[in-house]
Design a protein around this motif. Structure first.
Motif, PDB file in Angstrom:
ATOM      1  N   TYR A 114       0.819  -1.217   0.000  1.00  0.00           N
ATOM      2  CA  TYR A 114       0.000   0.000   0.000  1.00  0.00           C
ATOM      3  C   TYR A 114       0.851   1.265   0.000  1.00  0.00           C
ATOM      4  N   GLY A 115       2.120   1.172   0.435  1.00  0.00           N
ATOM      5  CA  GLY A 115       2.934   2.355   0.660  1.00  0.00           C
ATOM      6  C   GLY A 115       3.119   3.239  -0.554  1.00  0.00           C
ATOM      7  N   GLN A 116       3.575   2.647  -1.663  1.00  0.00           N
ATOM      8  CA  GLN A 116       3.833   3.449  -2.852  1.00  0.00           C
ATOM      9  C   GLN A 116       2.550   4.039  -3.414  1.00  0.00           C
ATOM     10  N   LEU A 117       1.455   3.311  -3.291  1.00  0.00           N
ATOM     11  CA  LEU A 117       0.168   3.825  -3.754  1.00  0.00           C
ATOM     12  C   LEU A 117      -0.206   5.102  -3.019  1.00  0.00           C
ATOM     13  N   ILE A 118      -0.042   5.097  -1.697  1.00  0.00           N
ATOM     14  CA  ILE A 118      -0.397   6.269  -0.890  1.00  0.00           C
ATOM     15  C   ILE A 118       0.460   7.472  -1.301  1.00  0.00           C
ATOM     16  N   SER A 119       1.759   7.253  -1.450  1.00  0.00           N
ATOM     17  CA  SER A 119       2.654   8.351  -1.849  1.00  0.00           C
ATOM     18  C   SER A 119       2.303   8.867  -3.240  1.00  0.00           C
ATOM     19  N   ASN A 120       2.071   7.965  -4.174  1.00  0.00           N
ATOM     20  CA  ASN A 120       1.737   8.369  -5.539  1.00  0.00           C
ATOM     21  C   ASN A 120       0.421   9.135  -5.595  1.00  0.00           C
ATOM     22  N   ALA A 121      -0.582   8.655  -4.846  1.00  0.00           N
ATOM     23  CA  ALA A 121      -1.878   9.327  -4.837  1.00  0.00           C
ATOM     24  C   ALA A 121      -1.751  10.729  -4.254  1.00  0.00           C
ATOM     25  N   SER A 122      -0.971  10.878  -3.190  1.00  0.00           N
ATOM     26  CA  SER A 122      -0.784  12.189  -2.556  1.00  0.00           C
ATOM     27  C   SER A 122      -0.119  13.163  -3.515  1.00  0.00           C
ATOM     28  N   GLU A 123       0.928  12.699  -4.201  1.00  0.00           N
ATOM     29  CA  GLU A 123       1.645  13.549  -5.156  1.00  0.00           C
ATOM     30  C   GLU A 123       0.753  13.941  -6.318  1.00  0.00           C
ATOM     31  N   LYS A 124       0.022  12.973  -6.866  1.00  0.00           N
ATOM     32  CA  LYS A 124      -0.811  13.231  -8.038  1.00  0.00           C
ATOM     33  C   LYS A 124      -1.933  14.215  -7.730  1.00  0.00           C
ATOM     34  N   ILE A 125      -2.587  14.043  -6.604  1.00  0.00           N
ATOM     35  CA  ILE A 125      -3.730  14.896  -6.259  1.00  0.00           C
ATOM     36  C   ILE A 125      -3.289  16.334  -6.035  1.00  0.00           C
ATOM     37  N   PHE A 126      -2.165  16.548  -5.360  1.00  0.00           N
ATOM     38  CA  PHE A 126      -1.701  17.913  -5.102  1.00  0.00           C
ATOM     39  C   PHE A 126      -1.072  18.535  -6.341  1.00  0.00           C
ATOM     40  N   SER A 127      -0.548  17.708  -7.248  1.00  0.00           N
ATOM     41  CA  SER A 127       0.086  18.245  -8.455  1.00  0.00           C
ATOM     42  C   SER A 127      -0.924  18.891  -9.394  1.00  0.00           C
ATOM     43  N   GLN A 128      -2.181  18.573  -9.231  1.00  0.00           N
ATOM     44  CA  GLN A 128      -3.219  19.107 -10.103  1.00  0.00           C
ATOM     45  C   GLN A 128      -3.741  20.470  -9.651  1.00  0.00           C
ATOM     46  N   LEU A 129      -3.267  20.949  -8.512  1.00  0.00           N
ATOM     47  CA  LEU A 129      -3.735  22.233  -8.000  1.00  0.00           C
ATOM     48  C   LEU A 129      -2.942  23.390  -8.593  1.00  0.00           C
ATOM     49  N   PRO A 130      -3.624  24.471  -8.948  1.00  0.00           N
ATOM     50  CA  PRO A 130      -2.910  25.667  -9.430  1.00  0.00           C
ATOM     51  C   PRO A 130      -2.256  26.407  -8.268  1.00  0.00           C
ATOM     52  N   LEU A 131      -1.195  27.148  -8.571  1.00  0.00           N
ATOM     53  CA  LEU A 131      -0.504  27.924  -7.546  1.00  0.00           C
ATOM     54  C   LEU A 131      -1.378  29.079  -7.060  1.00  0.00           C
ATOM     55  N   ASN A 132      -1.272  29.345  -5.750  1.00  0.00           N
ATOM     56  CA  ASN A 132      -1.888  30.522  -5.120  1.00  0.00           C
ATOM     57  C   ASN A 132      -3.406  30.572  -5.246  1.00  0.00           C
ATOM     58  N   LYS A 133      -4.021  29.436  -5.495  1.00  0.00           N
ATOM     59  CA  LYS A 133      -5.478  29.373  -5.510  1.00  0.00           C
ATOM     60  C   LYS A 133      -5.935  28.587  -4.293  1.00  0.00           C
ATOM     61  N   PRO A 134      -6.762  29.192  -3.434  1.00  0.00           N
ATOM     62  CA  PRO A 134      -7.148  28.530  -2.181  1.00  0.00           C
ATOM     63  C   PRO A 134      -7.882  27.200  -2.410  1.00  0.00           C
ATOM     64  N   PHE A 135      -7.624  26.272  -1.548  1.00  0.00           N
ATOM     65  CA  PHE A 135      -8.324  24.994  -1.540  1.00  0.00           C
ATOM     66  C   PHE A 135      -8.517  24.562  -0.086  1.00  0.00           C
ATOM     67  N   ALA A 400      -3.752   3.074   9.102  1.00  0.00           N
ATOM     68  CA  ALA A 400      -4.086   4.495   9.236  1.00  0.00           C
ATOM     69  C   ALA A 400      -2.839   5.329   9.515  1.00  0.00           C
ATOM     70  N   LEU A 401      -2.015   4.906  10.471  1.00  0.00           N
ATOM     71  CA  LEU A 401      -0.794   5.651  10.790  1.00  0.00           C
ATOM     72  C   LEU A 401       0.163   5.668   9.606  1.00  0.00           C
ATOM     73  N   PHE A 402       0.279   4.544   8.936  1.00  0.00           N
ATOM     74  CA  PHE A 402       1.133   4.436   7.745  1.00  0.00           C
ATOM     75  C   PHE A 402       0.674   5.433   6.688  1.00  0.00           C
ATOM     76  N   GLU A 403      -0.611   5.487   6.469  1.00  0.00           N
ATOM     77  CA  GLU A 403      -1.173   6.371   5.452  1.00  0.00           C
ATOM     78  C   GLU A 403      -0.989   7.837   5.822  1.00  0.00           C
ATOM     79  N   ILE A 404      -1.243   8.183   7.068  1.00  0.00           N
ATOM     80  CA  ILE A 404      -1.105   9.576   7.520  1.00  0.00           C
ATOM     81  C   ILE A 404       0.346  10.041   7.361  1.00  0.00           C
ATOM     82  N   LYS A 405       1.280   9.205   7.800  1.00  0.00           N
ATOM     83  CA  LYS A 405       2.695   9.573   7.714  1.00  0.00           C
ATOM     84  C   LYS A 405       3.152   9.782   6.271  1.00  0.00           C
ATOM     85  N   LEU A 406       2.798   8.843   5.407  1.00  0.00           N
ATOM     86  CA  LEU A 406       3.253   8.933   4.015  1.00  0.00           C
ATOM     87  C   LEU A 406       2.623  10.110   3.288  1.00  0.00           C
ATOM     88  N   ALA A 407       1.336  10.354   3.530  1.00  0.00           N
ATOM     89  CA  ALA A 407       0.668  11.478   2.870  1.00  0.00           C
ATOM     90  C   ALA A 407       1.282  12.806   3.310  1.00  0.00           C
TER      91      ALA A 407
END
Length: 463
Positions: A114-135, A400-407
């Motif tokens: 599950y580890g790499q999936l959590i890291s990849n999902a976190s990176e991908k989701i945040f990479s889609q956000l524009p700079l300086n736009k509130p979320f 849960a702890l694994f996921e929180i830490k990696l994200a």
């Protein structure tokens, strides 16, 4: 029946305070009676005894089925959500059987997968956000958590299936985001299906769609049995108890919805709190970045999860505003004495996680966010218990702890974030959880490069 330190506020007013402001209610009562008090709230019978003294909590949690027992029927307010065969609803041997079947899903090689999936999902989701736009951070952490839990349970994270659940689950939980809608579970007389427009009617119709999805997945997984699959559903279908019996479809459905709901919103809420505190406290963020940068390019999910300061941040996040306010209720089995107070058989006990985590004698300045607490001192399972304790301790704690830490590690190491508002984020009841009241409004100000990488680039350009 003699009860310890009965809160004297009128019963109806106590119930209303509990629904609208559970933290305020508990803190006010604990100011009068610091270690133990009797409340008149809804959801646990007419009266319930709150306990937050570690010694008393230890006695309660280590005497399961002797002096105190966990009774699944006390969680009957959750039955419409989880079903009658959920591990949270069962007791005795039936509970032991289900827990034994489900527990292997959260250990060993499955966690590493599950580890790499959590890291990849976190990176991908945040990479889609524009700079300086509130979320709102909680919206994004819910998406990360959703992808992680669906991959862990069903083995898929892309395609039509996850899109369907991505629509159903948030709408399912949003029905109970507000304290008013949460009262639908606490007051049974409000559970009236008045059509698709009514709150309870909406709940029933979304639940029916989710059930259809789950039963379809169960049937397909049975038909297309693949011993190489490592998802939780496949494991549960293949598991047998000591008598050689498999779970029924109803049991499978109830365990799946329990795992989804327990692992989705709660973990996402903890992630959002973590992002808030890391960026609320600049020195905490700076120290965390130094620790993350020290891993270099060869960092892997297991190494990240073992970082001491990151672990301390996660623990302090779960201490100051534990997602779950109390542990599983216990019932006194025979007359006994606790903290000098006599208790009769049948008394309902509620170990308060929130109040325990805010004891001045355990956590000086408990309202202050100080990760160093967990580096300077080791707390017992009865002083720090964000996942409950005893035989009812949360089975998904490790994941849960694994996921929180990696994200948190992935987002903080890759992006420069800032809080839009500097005012203190207030906790608010969201369904059965304590979530950030405003959702943690943030902006991305830029992508971040590790200090080691900057040094290498500078050295290369000079030479």
């Amino acid at each position: 029946m003699q009860l310890p330190n009965l809160v004297k506020t009128p019963s109806l007013l106590q119930k209303l305070q509990w629904v609208s402001d559970p933290i305020g209610y508990m803190e006010n009562a604990a100011q009068q009676y610091p270690d133990i008090f009797t409340a008149r709230i809804i959801g646990f019978g007419d009266t319930v005894v709150f306990v937050n003294h570690p010694q008393a909590i230890q006695e309660i949690l280590t005497n399961d089925r002797k002096k105190f027992t966990a009774v699944g029927e006390l969680n009957e307010i959750l039955q419409p959500l989880l079903g009658s065969y959920s591990v949270l609803m069962l007791e005795g041997d039936r509970h032991k059987r289900q827990r034994k079947l489900v527990a292997p899903s959260f250990h060993g090689e499955r966690m590493q997968a599950y580890g790499q999936l959590i890291s990849n999902a976190s990176e991908k989701i945040f990479s889609q956000l524009p700079l300086n736009k509130p979320f709102f951070a909680r919206d994004l952490t819910k998406e990360i958590s959703l992808q992680a839990i669906l991959q862990a349970i069903f083995g898929f994270h892309e395609g039509e299936k996850i899109q369907k659940l991505r629509q159903l689950l948030p709408s399912f939980l949003q029905l109970f985001e507000s304290p008013v809608n949460s009262s639908l579970f606490l007051f049974s007389f409000l559970q009236q299906d008045l059509g698709a427009w009514s709150p309870w009617g909406k709940f029933l119709r979304v639940r029916e769609k989710i059930d259809q999805f789950l039963y379809t997945e169960i049937a397909q997984c049975k038909q297309q049995h693949d011993p190489e699959r490592i998802d939780i559903l496949s494991l549960l279908i293949s598991c047998r108890d000591e008598a050689g019996q498999a779970m029924t479809d109803q049991e499978l459905r109830d365990q799946l919805i329990t795992l989804i709901l327990a692992g989705y919103d709660t973990t996402a809420t903890a992630m959002a709190w973590g992002l808030y505190w890391i960026h609320k406290k600049p020195l905490v963020r700076e120290k965390l970045l130094q620790e993350l940068d020290s891993l270099g390019d060869s960092s892997d999910p297991i190494s990240i999860s073992r970082l001491p300061y990151l672990t301390a941040i996660c623990n302090e996040t779960l201490r100051i505003y534990p997602v779950t306010m109390f542990s599983f209720p216990r019932v006194v089995q025979e007359p006994l004495e606790l903290l000098g107070h006599p208790l009769e058989a049948g008394t309902i006990m509620l170990p308060s996680i929130y109040l325990t985590h805010h004891r001045e004698d355990l956590y000086p300045q408990p309202k202050q966010f100080k990760p160093e607490r967990f580096i300077e001192r080791q707390f017992s399972p009865y002083e720090f218990l964000p996942f409950g304790g005893g035989v009812r301790r949360c089975m998904g704690e490790a994941l849960a702890l694994f996921e929180i830490k990696l994200a948190l590690a992935t987002v903080v190491s890759h992006y420069d974030l800032a809080l839009v508002e500097q005012r203190l984020e207030q906790p608010q009841r969201r369904g059965f959880n304590l979530a950030p009241g405003s959702g943690v409004k943030m902006v991305i100000t830029g992508r971040r490069m590790r200090q080691e990488s900057l040094v290498k680039m500078t050295t290369t350009s000079i030479s």
